[in-house]
Design a protein around this motif. Structure first.
Motif, mmCIF file in Angstrom:
data_model
loop_
_atom_site.group_PDB
_atom_site.id
_atom_site.type_symbol
_atom_site.label_atom_id
_atom_site.label_comp_id
_atom_site.label_asym_id
_atom_site.label_seq_id
_atom_site.Cartn_x
_atom_site.Cartn_y
_atom_site.Cartn_z
ATOM 1 N N SER A 143 0.462 -1.350 0.009
ATOM 2 C CA SER A 143 0.081 0.543 0.027
ATOM 3 C C SER A 143 1.239 1.724 0.336
ATOM 4 N N THR A 144 1.928 1.341 -0.403
ATOM 5 C CA THR A 144 3.081 2.325 -0.765
ATOM 6 C C THR A 144 2.224 3.061 -2.451
ATOM 7 N N VAL A 145 1.603 2.429 -3.057
ATOM 8 C CA VAL A 145 1.753 2.730 -4.581
ATOM 9 C C VAL A 145 0.495 2.505 -5.266
ATOM 10 N N LEU A 146 -0.382 3.826 -5.685
ATOM 11 C CA LEU A 146 -1.486 3.877 -6.296
ATOM 12 C C LEU A 146 -1.072 3.670 -7.828
ATOM 13 N N SER A 147 -1.416 3.243 -8.366
ATOM 14 C CA SER A 147 -1.401 3.139 -9.971
ATOM 15 C C SER A 147 -2.765 3.576 -10.703
ATOM 16 N N VAL A 148 -2.882 4.188 -11.854
ATOM 17 C CA VAL A 148 -3.683 4.862 -12.333
ATOM 18 C C VAL A 148 -3.748 5.215 -13.925
ATOM 19 N N GLU A 198 4.394 10.118 -9.896
ATOM 20 C CA GLU A 198 5.269 9.853 -11.437
ATOM 21 C C GLU A 198 4.041 9.731 -11.979
ATOM 22 N N VAL A 199 4.989 10.708 -13.421
ATOM 23 C CA VAL A 199 3.760 9.846 -14.831
ATOM 24 C C VAL A 199 4.789 8.770 -15.452
ATOM 25 N N GLU A 200 4.247 8.108 -16.167
ATOM 26 C CA GLU A 200 4.333 7.033 -17.491
ATOM 27 C C GLU A 200 4.658 7.275 -18.185
ATOM 28 N N ASP A 201 2.857 7.654 -18.678
ATOM 29 C CA ASP A 201 2.560 8.444 -20.257
ATOM 30 C C ASP A 201 1.450 9.171 -19.893
ATOM 31 N N ASP A 202 0.934 9.424 -21.234
ATOM 32 C CA ASP A 202 -0.454 9.823 -21.428
ATOM 33 C C ASP A 202 -1.627 9.691 -20.693
ATOM 34 N N PHE A 203 -0.839 8.396 -20.418
ATOM 35 C CA PHE A 203 -2.155 7.904 -19.871
ATOM 36 C C PHE A 203 -2.424 7.702 -18.487
ATOM 37 N N ASN A 204 -1.064 6.932 -17.796
ATOM 38 C CA ASN A 204 -0.514 6.434 -16.805
ATOM 39 C C ASN A 204 0.204 7.025 -15.835
#
Length: 663
Positions: A143-148, A198-204
């Motif tokens: 529970s240290t990272v929320l990925s969206v 932390e932004v991975e790309d346009d949608f993640n």
């Protein structure tokens, strides 16, 4: 002329709108259609006039497409829009939903909760948390990272594609900007450290927390971590070097005031051009506060047959001068749905007028801990009153002096439970009779406790007690004049307490003025309807009913200076007693513990026990069914089996974008 706001007003407001990313969710869920659902029926639209495509839209939008004012619906929707399963039946386009309020600044849940677009919401049965404005979310094992993952092709109401650029703008230029966010909401700073983006790309994207944060799942229905950069950046100095000059042209003192004004999407919104993601957008407001919201042509949800939602063209918030006029208009059949400002005492009157006004009055399960609760101001500026309020015998006495059974009969038709406002008896750690401590109506015991607290002297008439310093003991109980039952119940309490020699004056106030007085530590007794005490609400938010100020910091019922001290690690405010420090730490640990563990249950019970034993928050009658009135022409609305409670956001999760008007 553009309305100006002061720096003080700005700082108060900014904690609840664009600066936090916390917002009410729109409808959510995946209900199964009931076995007796009506056959699906296509929307009432001119089929020949509608352009051919995968999806269909409201006739007024189709006309705009033909006029070249909008792109075709297939281009406005994502490739894979959010598909809402049929509630009871496929609806028809057209009409409006409306409700009535007696205070233009008050939150009208019937309307405001239909407009949000949070990251997640609750399923229709309220049993699970599901993605709403995003395609998916997940939390790692510790529970240290929320990925969206956002839904590609989703657009703001102005047609701008919705991407992680808007998440970055919210995070970097609003949340981390000290002018816009002088204090980061604790929901966004677990362990005292602001979450990392932390932004991975346009949608993640990912949110990374400094400590394990299991309660993040419960918070998602109130989280909207994005903002319309394409519009608001013109008032931000990071994007416009002339932002201050532009603000001054609009009669604001600084850029952040103009930014806040234009970014306000809440109850006090004024800017009709602000892009939003929800089903309806702000259209207009008149001088009385009557407000209209119109459908969002880019709303990214469809029904099971591919009809773009919402079905209803408009929402209307209707403002009247007082509760008497509000009741008269409701009984005359005005508005489509009501609940928040209804009184159970008037339920027989509602039923009598059903046929004439063409509505149905219902009772719904509600988890509200107390229809009216009160806390004394434990940090009162008067040292004599402060010492008295902090004596547990004083609080026990005045709790025993309340005839809750009579309140139940006179105000709530005998349908509630006389109790103090300890959690609804449903959590894993519930202990029987916690809510019954000090609730026995016993005038003799109340008098004895008041004597023990040092209030042994009476005035010359022998009617009211004197303070320990010999001065008259006269207190003011301020209540929100627009809320059902508070003034009436307050006057019953006035009589009960007079019987044990305690003199109070019940004074109805404008809600905003009353809240300002509480924030300024200028009140004697804080009064509110005590919702927000349930296990799901206490996890989703801070447990507002179990630690100072026993409500939100913006509405501090008791001990606002204690809360200041706790929020600033002792730099400001008034140091609380050790039991309050212990309670605070218990609530913090409870929220940090994964749901359902033995430690979670141990801490939850301790939190309730400390509150029950110390009775800082005194209740009257709780677990009262909630009344609703829904016009008979409104279809797909909830029925009597559906919980209607602030604990679950009232109407929030009942998919108002699928309601329709059968005219």
């Amino acid at each position: 002329m553009t309305r100006r706001i002061t720096r003080r007003e700005f700082l108060v407001v900014s904690g609840a709108t664009v600066a936090t990313g916390l917002a009410a969710a729109c409808g959510a869920g995946e209900p199964d259609a009931p076995a007796d659902a009506a056959p699906a029926e296509a929307p009432a639209a001119d089929e020949a006039a509608m352009p051919m495509g995968k999806y269909r839209e409201a006739p007024e939008l189709s006309e705009m497409v033909q006029a070249g004012l909008l792109p075709p619906v297939d281009e406005r929707l994502p490739a894979d829009p959010w598909v809402l399963p049929v509630l009871r039946e496929i609806g028809k386009y057209g009409g409006e939903l409306s409700s009535i309020v007696a205070d233009p600044t008050a939150n009208l849940f019937e309307i405001s909760n239909a407009r949000g677009a949070a990251l997640a919401g609750r399923s229709y049965d309220l049993g699970s948390i599901v993605p709403i404005a995003v395609e998916s979310f997940s939390v790692n094992d510790d529970s240290t990272v929320l990925s969206v993952s956002l839904r590609p092709g989703t657009k703001w109401s102005d047609g701008t594609p919705f991407t992680t650029e808007h998440v970055s703008f919210w995070y970097e230029d609003i949340l981390l900007n000290e002018e816009l966010t002088p204090v980061v909401n604790k929901k966004l700073a677990p362990g005292g450290e602001t979450l990392k983006l932390e932004v991975e790309d346009d949608f993640n994207f990912k949110f990374v927390f400094a400590v394990p944060y299991p309660v993040i799942i419960d918070i998602l229905p109130s989280l909207a971590p994005w903002s319309p950069k394409q519009y608001l950046s013109q008032w931000h100095p990071s994007y416009n070097e002339n932002a201050d000059a532009k603000a001054k042209e609009e009669n604001f003192d600084a850029w952040y005031e103009a930014f806040q004004y234009h970014g306000d999407a809440g109850e006090t919104q004024q800017d009709v051009d602000l892009p939003v993601l929800g089903p309806w957008v702000f259209e207009k407001q008149d001088t009385q506060g009557n407000t209209t919201y119109t459908r969002n042509p880019y709303y990214w949800a469809v029904d099971a047959e591919g009809n773009q939602l919402p079905y209803v063209d408009r929402l209307q918030k209707l403002v009247v001068e007082n509760r008497e006029v509000l009741t008269a208009k409701i009984l005359a059949g005005e508005g489509t749905h009501h609940s928040w400002f209804l009184s159970l005492a008037d339920f027989p009157l509602y039923k009598q007028n059903e046929e004439a006004a063409n509505f149905t009055a219902r009772l719904h399960p509600d988890l509200r801990a107390s229809e009216m609760g009160l806390a004394f101001n434990y940090t009162h500026a008067d040292p004599v009153l402060r010492e008295l309020f902090n004596d547990v015998r004083w609080r026990q006495a005045l709790s025993h002096a309340l005839d809750r059974n009579e309140i139940n009969e006179l105000r709530f038709a005998g349908r509630g439970v006389p109790r103090n406002p300890i959690m609804h008896p449903g959590p894993l750690f519930w202990q029987e009779d916690l809510d019954q401590m000090y609730t026995t109506y016993d005038v003799e015991l109340a008098n004895s406790l008041l004597d023990q607290a040092g209030l042994t002297d009476w005035d010359s008439d022998g009617k009211f007690r004197l303070r320990p310093d010999g001065e008259p003991l006269a207190l003011t109980m301020e209540v929100d004049a627009g809320r059902a039952d508070l003034s009436e119940t307050g006057n019953l309490i006035k009589a009960y307490w007079a019987a044990v020699g305690v003199n109070i004056n019940v004074k109805g106030q404008d809600q905003q003025f009353y809240m300002q007085r509480m924030r300024a530590n200028e009140h004697d007794i804080g009064v509110w309807a005590i919702g927000g005490s349930s296990e799901p609400y206490s996890r989703q938010n801070e447990p507002i009913r179990y630690r100072p100020p026993w409500h939100w910091s913006s509405t501090p019922l008791g001990g606002p200076l204690w809360r200041q001290w706790l929020d600033t690690d002792g730099a400001e405010g008034m140091e609380p007693p050790d039991i309050i420090k212990e309670l605070w730490e218990t609530t913090v640990q409870w929220q940090a513990e994964p749901f359902g563990t033995d430690r979670y249950k141990e801490l939850g019970l301790k939190m309730l026990q400390i509150n029950a034993e110390n009775v800082w928050l005194i209740g009257t009658v709780g677990l009262v069914p909630r009344a609703s009135i829904i016009r008979n022409t409104v279809r797909n609305a909830p029925d009597s089996d559906n919980i209607l409670s602030i604990e679950y956001g009232m109407w929030t999760h009942y998919q108002q974008e699928q309601w329709w008007i059968d005219s």
